[in-house]
Design an enzyme around this catalytic site. Structure first.
Site, PDB file in Angstrom:
ATOM      1  N   GLU A  77      32.946  37.600  35.765  1.00  0.00           N
ATOM      2  CA  GLU A  77      31.794  38.429  36.114  1.00  0.00           C
ATOM      3  C   GLU A  77      30.789  38.501  34.966  1.00  0.00           C
ATOM      4  OE1 GLU A  77      34.123  41.323  39.266  1.00  0.00           O
ATOM      5  OE2 GLU A  77      33.745  42.048  37.247  1.00  0.00           O
ATOM      6  N   THR A  79      45.426  36.294  36.642  1.00  0.00           N
ATOM      7  CA  THR A  79      44.742  35.470  37.626  1.00  0.00           C
ATOM      8  C   THR A  79      44.139  36.263  38.745  1.00  0.00           C
ATOM      9  OG1 THR A  79      46.562  35.284  39.155  1.00  0.00           O
ATOM     10  CG2 THR A  79      46.564  33.806  37.306  1.00  0.00           C
ATOM     11  N   ASN A  84      29.891  45.671  38.034  1.00  0.00           N
ATOM     12  CA  ASN A  84      30.949  46.657  38.174  1.00  0.00           C
ATOM     13  C   ASN A  84      30.436  48.071  38.386  1.00  0.00           C
ATOM     14  OD1 ASN A  84      33.738  45.346  37.800  1.00  0.00           O
ATOM     15  ND2 ASN A  84      32.427  44.321  36.303  1.00  0.00           N
TER      16      ASN A  84
END
Length: 406
Positions: A276, A190, A401
Site C-alpha cells: 500500500e 503474506t 488506510n
C-alpha cells in the site's frame, strides 16, 4: 492487445481453478475463488501466529492436520475475523458447500477469507456463489488469472508465479498465487498464498519443506509491521507428475524445497512491490551476526522502522536511522564492529563514519533514490546472515488506510 497472463496454480497437472463474483465487493469485482485437485493430495499450511485468528484459520488448521486435502475455497472483501461462533459456523458452511459441489468431504476443503475485520460473511451470497463457481473450474492461464484476481483486496495487481524441476525422469511443476498489500508482517507475512504442485511427497516432508520455504521468504517480509489475523500459506501436492514419492530426506527433498523457496521468494517480491502506497523497496542484507536469530532481529528492526521507511521514501541517506534500528533490535551488537553500506557504498565502517557518511555525494543520493535500495549491515560478530524485504512509508499509505472502511 492484452498480454496473456502466465500460468500459475493450474500449471501442475491435475489442478483446476476458478474465480468469480458473488456480490461481496460493492465494486462488483471478483471476490470468490476455488482451487481443486482432481486426485487425492497431500496438504500442508502455515498460519498467522496472531492471537486473534480468523474463523477460517481455525477451521483450516483443524482440516490440514490430517495432511490431506483436495480443495481451497476463499472469499475476499470480508475476513470473517472477530465474528465469534457464527464466524466458525460460516467457515464450516463454506467448506461444506464446496465439498457438496465437488463431491468431497468437508474436511478435505481448506478455507480462507480476507477483507474487513469484524463483519459477518454474507452467506446468502457466498453459498450460492460457490455452487455457481464449481462448474466453471478449468485449467490454463485464464482460470489462474481469475482465481488470482478473486482473492485481492487493496492490492493493485494479482501476484502469480510458477516453477518446474526434474525429479527422476519426470518434470514437476509448482504454481502459486498470493494476495497482500497492507497489514503484512511476520509471522506470517503474506495475508494469503495458495500453492499447488504435482510432486509426490509425504505429507510430513511437505510440511517441513513449506515451513523451510516460508521461513526464508514470507517470514522475512514486512510492509507495515502489522501482523494479520488471516495470514495463511497453503499447499496441495497431488503426485500427478508420476515420479516416485519423496518419502525420506535427501537430494530430491532438498531440490524440491529449493524450488518451492524460489517460488515463494518471487511471490514475496511481488507482494512488497505492490504494498500500500509503496514507491521504493528496500532489501536489507544482514551479515556477520552471532546467530541467524540475531540477523533476523536486525533485519526486521530496520525494515519495520518508521524512521528508516520515511527516509527511504524521501531518498534521504540518513544512515544514522539504520544504525539506530540495528541498535534497538535486541540482537548481540558491538558498535565498534558495526558497518553499513547503502547501494554498495560504505558510509559507516567498524564503528566510524566514512568520508562519504560524513559528506554524502550525489552518487549516494542517487542510489538512495533508486526504485530498489540495498542496505547492507555487517555486525562483525560471526558468520550468520539473513535478508529481509521491506518498503517505504508514503503519504498514500496513510490515505489508503485512513479511508479503508469508508
Amino acid at each position: 492487445m492484452t498480454t496473456p497472463a502466465p500460468p500459475s496454480i493450474t500449471l501442475p497437472q491435475g489442478f483446476r481453478a476458478a474465480g468469480g463474483t458473488c456480490g461481496i465487493k460493492p465494486s462488483g469485482k471478483r471476490d470468490l475463488a476455488l482451487i481443486v485437485s482432481d486426485r487425492p493430495a497431500a496438504a500442508a499450511a502455515v498460519f498467522t501466529t496472531s492471537k486473534v485468528k480468523g474463523a477460517p484459520v481455525l477451521v483450516s488448521q483443524k482440516h490440514v492436520r490430517s495432511g490431506r486435502a483436495r480443495a481451497i475455497v476463499c472469499n475476499s472483501g470480508t475476513s470473517n475475523v472477530a465474528t465469534g461462533e457464527q464466524g466458525l459456523r460460516d467457515a464450516h458452511a463454506m467448506c461444506a458447500q464446496a465439498a457438496s459441489a465437488l463431491d468431497l468431504k468437508p474436511a478435505q476443503v481448506l478455507v480462507a477469507s480476507t477483507g474487513i475485520i469484524g463483519h459477518l460473511l454474507p452467506m446468502d451470497k457466498i453459498l450460492p456463489g460457490i455452487a455457481d463457481l464449481a462448474p466453471r473450474l478449468a485449467r490454463g492461464p485464464e482460470a489462474d488469472a481469475h482465481a488470482a484476481e478473486a482473492i485481492l483486496t487493496t492490492d493493485l495487481v494479482p501476484k502469480t508465479a510458477a516453477r518446474t524441476l526434474t525429479l527422476g525422469s519426470k518434470t514437476v511443476a509448482l504454481g502459486g498465487i498470493c494476495k497482500g498489500s497492507g497489514m503484512i508482517a511476520p509471522n506470517m507475512a503474506t495475508m494469503l498464498a495458495f500453492l499447488t504442485t504435482d510432486a509426490a511427497i509425504d505429507p510430513k516432508l511437505l510440511r517441513a519443506a513449506l515451513r523451510d520455504a516460508v521461513g526464508q521468504t514470507f517470514n522475512r517480509v514486512s510492509v507495515d509491521s502489522d501482523k494479520s489475523t488471516s495470514d495463511s500459506v497453503m499447499i496441495l501436492a497431488n503426485a500427478a507428475a508420476g515420479h516416485p514419492e519423496i518419502q525420506t530426506p535427501g537430494q530430491d527433498l532438498h531440490r524440491f524445497t529449493e524450488t518451492l523457496t524460489d517460488l515463494c521468494r518471487d511471490l514475496c517480491y511481488q507482494l512488497v512491490k505492490d504494498g500500500e502506497g509503496v514507491t521504493r523497496l528496500m532489501r536489507v542484507r544482514v551479515t556477520g551476526a552471532a546467530s541467524v536469530r540475531d540477523a533476523d532481529r536486525v533485519g526486521r528492526s530496520i525494515v519495520d522502522s518508521p524512521l528508516v521507511k520515511t527516509a527511504l521514501h524521501g531518498a534521504d541517506p540518513n544512515w544514522g536511522r539504520i544504525a539506530m534500528a540495528a541498535g534497538k533490535s535486541d540482537a548481540r551488537l558491538k558498535p565498534d564492529a558495526l558497518s553499513i553500506r547503502i547501494g554498495g557504498l560504505s558510509i559507516y565502517a567498524a564503528g566510524q563514519p566514512t568520508p562519504l557518511g560524513l559528506s554524502p555525494s550525489a552518487e549516494l543520493d542517487e542510489r538512495m533514490g533508486a526504485p530498489e535500495v540495498l542496505i547492507e549491515v555487517d555486525l562483525g560478530l560471526g558468520a550468520h546472515q539473513a535478508e529481509w524485504l521491506g518498503c517505504d512509508l508514503s503519504r498514500q499509505y496513510i490515505t489508503i488506510n485512513a479511508d479503508y472502511t469508508t
